[in-house]
Design an enzyme around this catalytic site. Sequence first.
Site, PDB file in Angstrom:
ATOM      1  CD  GLU A  89      -1.483  -0.951   3.471  1.00 55.99           C
ATOM      2  OE1 GLU A  89      -2.293  -1.835   3.717  1.00 55.99           O
ATOM      3  OE2 GLU A  89      -1.242   0.009   4.234  1.00 55.99           O
ATOM      4  CB  CYS A 330       1.554   1.052   9.321  1.00 55.56           C
ATOM      5  SG  CYS A 330       2.998   0.305   8.680  1.00 55.56           S
TER       6      CYS A 330
HETATM    7  N1  SAH Z   1       9.497   0.012  10.015  1.00 51.57           N
HETATM    8  C1  SAH Z   1       9.634   1.427  10.071  1.00 51.57           C
HETATM    9  C2  SAH Z   1       8.674   2.187   9.161  1.00 51.57           C
HETATM   10  C3  SAH Z   1       7.258   1.711   9.015  1.00 51.57           C
HETATM   11  S1  SAH Z   1       6.148   1.945  10.383  1.00 51.57           S
HETATM   12  C4  SAH Z   1       9.535   1.924  11.489  1.00 51.57           C
HETATM   13  O1  SAH Z   1       9.343   1.112  12.386  1.00 51.57           O
HETATM   14  O2  SAH Z   1       9.714   3.105  11.722  1.00 51.57           O
HETATM   15  C5  SAH Z   1       5.852   3.661  10.467  1.00 51.57           C
HETATM   16  C6  SAH Z   1       5.440   4.155  11.838  1.00 51.57           C
HETATM   17  O3  SAH Z   1       4.076   3.818  12.127  1.00 51.57           O
HETATM   18  C7  SAH Z   1       6.256   3.561  12.949  1.00 51.57           C
HETATM   19  O4  SAH Z   1       6.583   4.552  13.886  1.00 51.57           O
HETATM   20  C8  SAH Z   1       5.287   2.552  13.537  1.00 51.57           C
HETATM   21  O5  SAH Z   1       5.647   2.210  14.848  1.00 51.57           O
HETATM   22  C9  SAH Z   1       3.986   3.283  13.430  1.00 51.57           C
HETATM   23  N2  SAH Z   1       2.771   2.458  13.521  1.00 51.57           N
HETATM   24  C10 SAH Z   1       2.591   1.168  13.195  1.00 51.57           C
HETATM   25  N3  SAH Z   1       1.328   0.770  13.406  1.00 51.57           N
HETATM   26  C11 SAH Z   1       0.661   1.855  13.870  1.00 51.57           C
HETATM   27  C12 SAH Z   1      -0.682   2.079  14.272  1.00 51.57           C
HETATM   28  N4  SAH Z   1      -1.594   1.117  14.224  1.00 51.57           N
HETATM   29  N5  SAH Z   1      -1.015   3.332  14.695  1.00 51.57           N
HETATM   30  C13 SAH Z   1      -0.083   4.313  14.723  1.00 51.57           C
HETATM   31  N6  SAH Z   1       1.193   4.166  14.358  1.00 51.57           N
HETATM   32  C14 SAH Z   1       1.569   2.932  13.947  1.00 51.57           C
END
Ligand code: SAH
Length: 338
Positions: A89, A330
């Site tokens: 996505e 995400c």
């Molecule tokens: N793997 C990388 C980038 C992708 S995740 C990382 O960990 O930074 C991007 C961001 O979204 C990260 O900070 C992650 O912890 C956060 N994230 C994941 N799921 C989420 C959710 N359900 N609500 C809010 N933020 C979320």
Amino acid sequence: MKNIFNYSKEMLENVLIANGFKKFMASQVFDWIYQKKIYDIDLFSNINISNRQYLKDTYSLDFIKLEKVEEDVDVKKFLFRLLDGQKIEAVLMYHDYGTSICVSSQVGCNMGCKFCESGRLKKVRNLETYEMVEQIILVEEIAKTKINSVVIMGIGEPFDNYENVMNFIKIINDPKTMAIGARHITVSTCGIVPKIKEFAECGLQINLAISLHAPNDEIRKKIMPIANAYPLSELISVLKDYIAKTNRRVTLEYVMLEGINDSVSCAHELSDLIRGMNVYVNLIAYNETNNIQFKASSKEVIDEFFNTLKKRGIEVTVRRKFGTKISAACGQLRSKEM
Ligand code: SAH
């Protein structure tokens, strides 16, 4: 056949020269595909027929396919089907200051953060560079907009696909392609320490964001398995080196999880951890998913956390919430489709 969108201009020049062609043909090809947006080699009219034949025999210009779009106020979410049938996505967001896109870097993710939807579906494979470049080309075309900034915060851990991600950044940053300024590109990592070290040496002025999410190892280990590999002391130390080396401010992402990391004492502990560093904290409202284990902190709790950090001299912002009606978290859209 190699997809043409895997190549930076420099890489294409090098293979062309190695195969006895003029370096200049790379500029011509880039002008057709990135400026004129023509994806049929037969139409590259300023390149002679035999050279076009070589291009056709050697490079593919195949695109990933749009499968679905979901829309909400100021946000569009795109589900793409890759050529091997895998799904990823991308999210387009409209801000006062322009548009930004959140791109995926892997099919699934192996980091296993407990609150994250992408991690429930293990990594299938890395994305190739062209699959990241094409997310931008297609979103611009479908939404009829020019994208101003890029965040690599979609599905996947970019530093677990370091080479392809850096190549992608190099391509979109090139004035001859999309000319997205380095300061408008942000890469977000859960904190893979050796890669942060390497990234500090890359010489590009790209923004670095770290998914911190906890003020100590005890809490961090409960929600992020990566904390077992790299304790906070190592992460903070490599960030200090990065800041000293690049003179750039680092974003610390902190997702507010009810009862897990959102207490006032967590805010105090976080201030102590990062005091004096050139960083700012970006508080993220948790997007609740099928993952019932975690709940979003209330607005009052987020406000209090915010104010506690502020009072202690920490720079802090609350990330604007996009797309609560659609599956904006995400990995949510992909996971729903599967
Ligand atoms: N793997 C990388 C980038 C992708 S995740 C990382 O960990 O930074 C991007 C961001 O979204 C990260 O900070 C992650 O912890 C956060 N994230 C994941 N799921 C989420 C959710 N359900 N609500 C809010 N933020 C979320």
